[in-house]
Scaffold this active site. Structure first.
Site, mmCIF file in Angstrom:
data_model
loop_
_atom_site.group_PDB
_atom_site.id
_atom_site.type_symbol
_atom_site.label_atom_id
_atom_site.label_comp_id
_atom_site.label_asym_id
_atom_site.label_seq_id
_atom_site.Cartn_x
_atom_site.Cartn_y
_atom_site.Cartn_z
ATOM 1 N N GLU A 1 -7.212 0.610 -4.937
ATOM 2 C CA GLU A 1 -7.308 0.565 -3.472
ATOM 3 C C GLU A 1 -8.661 0.045 -2.962
ATOM 4 O O GLU A 1 -8.685 -0.799 -2.062
ATOM 5 C CB GLU A 1 -6.992 1.953 -2.883
ATOM 6 C CG GLU A 1 -5.503 2.251 -2.998
ATOM 7 C CD GLU A 1 -5.144 3.709 -2.776
ATOM 8 O OE1 GLU A 1 -6.034 4.501 -2.396
ATOM 9 O OE2 GLU A 1 -3.983 4.066 -2.992
ATOM 10 N N ASP B 1 -13.354 5.832 2.076
ATOM 11 C CA ASP B 1 -11.951 5.894 2.498
ATOM 12 C C ASP B 1 -11.578 7.330 2.876
ATOM 13 O O ASP B 1 -11.397 8.184 2.007
ATOM 14 C CB ASP B 1 -11.080 5.373 1.333
ATOM 15 C CG ASP B 1 -9.583 5.425 1.639
ATOM 16 O OD1 ASP B 1 -9.195 6.012 2.665
ATOM 17 O OD2 ASP B 1 -8.811 4.876 0.828
ATOM 18 N N ASP C 1 0.884 -1.168 0.000
ATOM 19 C CA ASP C 1 0.000 0.000 0.000
ATOM 20 C C ASP C 1 0.919 1.214 0.000
ATOM 21 O O ASP C 1 1.524 1.536 1.025
ATOM 22 C CB ASP C 1 -0.889 -0.030 1.255
ATOM 23 C CG ASP C 1 -1.644 1.285 1.475
ATOM 24 O OD1 ASP C 1 -1.634 2.144 0.569
ATOM 25 O OD2 ASP C 1 -2.245 1.436 2.562
ATOM 26 N N LYS D 1 2.740 11.312 -3.412
ATOM 27 C CA LYS D 1 1.718 10.621 -4.205
ATOM 28 C C LYS D 1 0.795 11.616 -4.910
ATOM 29 O O LYS D 1 0.241 11.329 -5.970
ATOM 30 C CB LYS D 1 0.904 9.709 -3.279
ATOM 31 C CG LYS D 1 -0.079 8.792 -3.972
ATOM 32 C CD LYS D 1 -0.666 7.837 -2.963
ATOM 33 C CE LYS D 1 -1.735 6.955 -3.543
ATOM 34 N NZ LYS D 1 -2.246 6.036 -2.524
#
Ligand code: AMP
Length: 581
Positions: free
Chosen positions: A160, A183, A14, A76
């Site tokens: 994800e 999320d 992850d 990211k």
């Protein structure tokens, strides 16, 4: 370190905005790997020092205060985008450092690879890496490139929310079932709607905000703290305290900081408008997916911020469904990536299909009852056994019927096979036969019966055991066991009571004949009356187990005098035989 084997494991990674995790399937179980400090979560931070050295994770964060422009976080947000496209302005300038977002991500991945190599004591170079569902091809390709730069063969780029669904075990859902993955992390919010199609998850729609997360709430809370303390804002101490207080208030009602106290309700007042910002994205994702909230089969939570009770309540209200919180929200994505990696490496598939026995395995015992040796839902491979004896005198063998099923009576279960175990004839209860069941990982049952007096073994191998939980016959067997549970139980209790009564009656008869003259007529009459009652109940078609048990107990009580007399007489006879009397 040993050289890498051709069957080397595949890592699940992850690669998060704030934190990154790595796992592997070991002996059939997905596990997340800890670094040398015992931490399973690595901050996604890289520090490029003046001397050219590079540090990653917690070590990099330590340098942030001194070298803010050399410490890269949240890279990211930049990956696969041209400068400025994300609308997010970092506090650093990568060009100054002569690196790009792919190189920075590669440093994080290289670090995770070494954490894994160290934990597994072998080099590993294959990986599954997760990316947000909204990542486009360029962003996915950039992530893959970062993996390759770190010396990894990227076996798959996984979305994800799909990883999260795998971690929650939702890959076992039926076709066309739908799942929402909510999320809410530290810096980003994602909502995805998935549907199970042809055995894999399809992302039907995804929405979110790359600038919305727990950090915003920390800032709002830091502001409140400064106000309450009548101090100017912007103190980094307040921001750190705010995050700690926020987390504390997920479990407690009140927190204190310096001279002030903050209640959960204070935090929730700040959190409401913040959470409300996720609402429109959720509605948008549902509408894009053409799915109504009431059509969802599961709503699952991912990201550290979903630990807040208010978030759980908000999600439950929004979707009209209690969210599933069975997994650790910070680790669900890494766990799912690891499961996917395990499936690709072939180290998980078999375990997933054959993890437990769907039905109990046992043998028939005296009176036609099912005696379970390996219960339903036992993890396999499994081994268990029991000792059995002969129920009648002079028996010289025992027929063992091997059964599978959930019903109390042997006749209602499936017979898988039978074996005959010979032993020397003797009185009732003299034989000792051990029966052992060993169910291997392929679902093959090995039965071993041993006469312990002679150590003679009889064995049988049965391949026809039901091993598939989805098998229609298995489902029916389980449904029937529930349907007939009451009747079955009554039959079992009846059979047990009947066996006991049938054993007692002839013994009482014999004692009466032998000793009838030694007790009063009244006592003898009383015993006969109780014996008649037991006989009547035995003959009655009603099979009233409770009444039979009570009557047998009364008969047993009524024969107490007889039993004492029998014992006395036996003693007298024995003494007389030896010439003492
Ligand atoms: P993630 O990006 O999934 O690692 O989530 C990090 C975010 O979750 C940060 O904003 C944390 O402050 C927040 N967080 C972690 N644990 C808790 C908690 N127990 N209660 C509230 N927020 C939490």
């Amino acid at each position: 370190m040993k050289p890498e084997s051709p069957h080397s494991p595949i890592l699940g990674i992850d690669l998060g905005t704030t934190n990154s995790l790595v796992g592997v399937v070991d002996s059939g179980f997905p596990i997340l790997l800890a670094d040398e400090n015992g931490s399973r979560s690595t901050p996604s931070a890289v520090c490029y020092a003046d001397d050219g050295s590079v540090s990653v994770g917690a070590a990099a964060l330590c340098q942030r205060a001194h070298h803010p422009r050399r410490t890269i976080t949240s890279v990211k947000r930049l990956i696969g985008r041209r400068g400025g496209e994300s609308g997010w302005q970092p506090h650093y300038n990568l060009q100054e450092l002569g690196v790009g977002p792919i190189e920075v991500s590669a440093e994080i991945l290289r670090h995770l690879k070494s954490v894994a190599g160290r934990a597994l004591e072998q080099p590993v170079s294959r990986a599954v890496i997760t990316v947000p569902a909204f990542f486009n091809d360029a962003q996915r390709a950039a992530t893959k490139k970062a993996g390759e730069l770190a010396g990894l063969t990227v076996e798959r780029i996984l979305s994800e929310p799909t990883a999260a669904a795998l971690a929650y075990g939702l890959d076992k859902l039926d076709e066309h079932q739908k799942v929402a993955v909510y999320d809410l992390g530290g810096g980003t919010f994602d909502i995805s709607v998935l549907e199970m199609r042809d055995g894999v998850f399809q992302v039907l729609a995804t929405a979110g905000d790359t600038q919305l997360g727990g950090d915003d709430l920390d800032r709002a809370l830091a502001h409140l703290i400064a106000q309450k303390l009548h101090q100017p804002e912007g103190d980094i101490r307040f921001l750190e305290a705010a995050e700690a207080i926020k987390k504390h208030l997920s479990a407690e009602e009140t927190a204190t900081f310096e001279s002030i106290s903050i209640d959960r309700s204070d935090l929730e007042k700040l959190a409401r408008p913040w959470l409300d910002r996720t609402r429109q994205h959720c509605l948008r994702a549902l509408s894009d997916a053409k799915v109504k909230a009431s059509d969802l089969d599961e709503v699952i939570l991912v990201g550290g911020s979903t630990r807040m009770p208010l978030v759980r309540q908000f999600v439950a209200e929004l979707f009209g469904k209690e969210p599933n919180t069975s997994q650790n929200p910070d680790e669900a994505i890494a766990l799912g990536a690891t499961i996917q990696a395990g499936i690709l490496a072939g180290s998980l598939r078999q375990v997933l299909l054959l993890d437990v026995t769907p039905l109990s395995l046992g043998i028939e015992t005296f009176g036609g009852l099912m005696n379970i040796i390996i219960p339903r839902n036992t993890t396999i491979p499994a081994k268990a056994g029991e000792m059995f004896t002969n129920a009648v005198a002079n028996q010289d063998s025992m027929l063992i019927r091997i059964l599978q099923g959930e019903r109390e009576l042997a006749k209602d279960n499936w017979e898988l096979g039978r074996i005959e175990v010979p032993f020397p004839a003797g009185p009732k209860g003299s034989a000792r036969v051990g029966v052992q069941f060993s169910l291997d990982a392929d679902g093959i049952l090995h039965v071993l019966a041993r006469d312990t007096a002679t150590n003679t073994d009889t064995t049988l191998e049965i391949r026809g055991t039901a091993i598939d939980v989805a098998d229609e016959r298995v489902e029916q067997m389980i449904a029937e066991s529930v349907e007939f549970a009451f009747d079955d139980m009554n039959e079992r209790v009846w059979t047990e009571a009947k066996l006991k009564a049938e054993e007692l009656l002839p013994a009482v008869e014999a004692a009466l004949t032998q000793l009838g003259d030694a007790i009063t007529a009244e006592e003898a009459q009383n015993v006969r009356q109780h014996a008649d009652e037991v006989r009547q109940l035995l003959d009655s078609p009603e099979h009233d187990a409770k009444a039979l048990k009570t009557a047998t107990q009364h008969l047993d009580d009524a024969t107490q005098t007889l039993a004492v007399l029998l014992l006395d007489r036996a003693m007298e006879e024995s003494l007389a035989r030896r010439g003492i009397l």
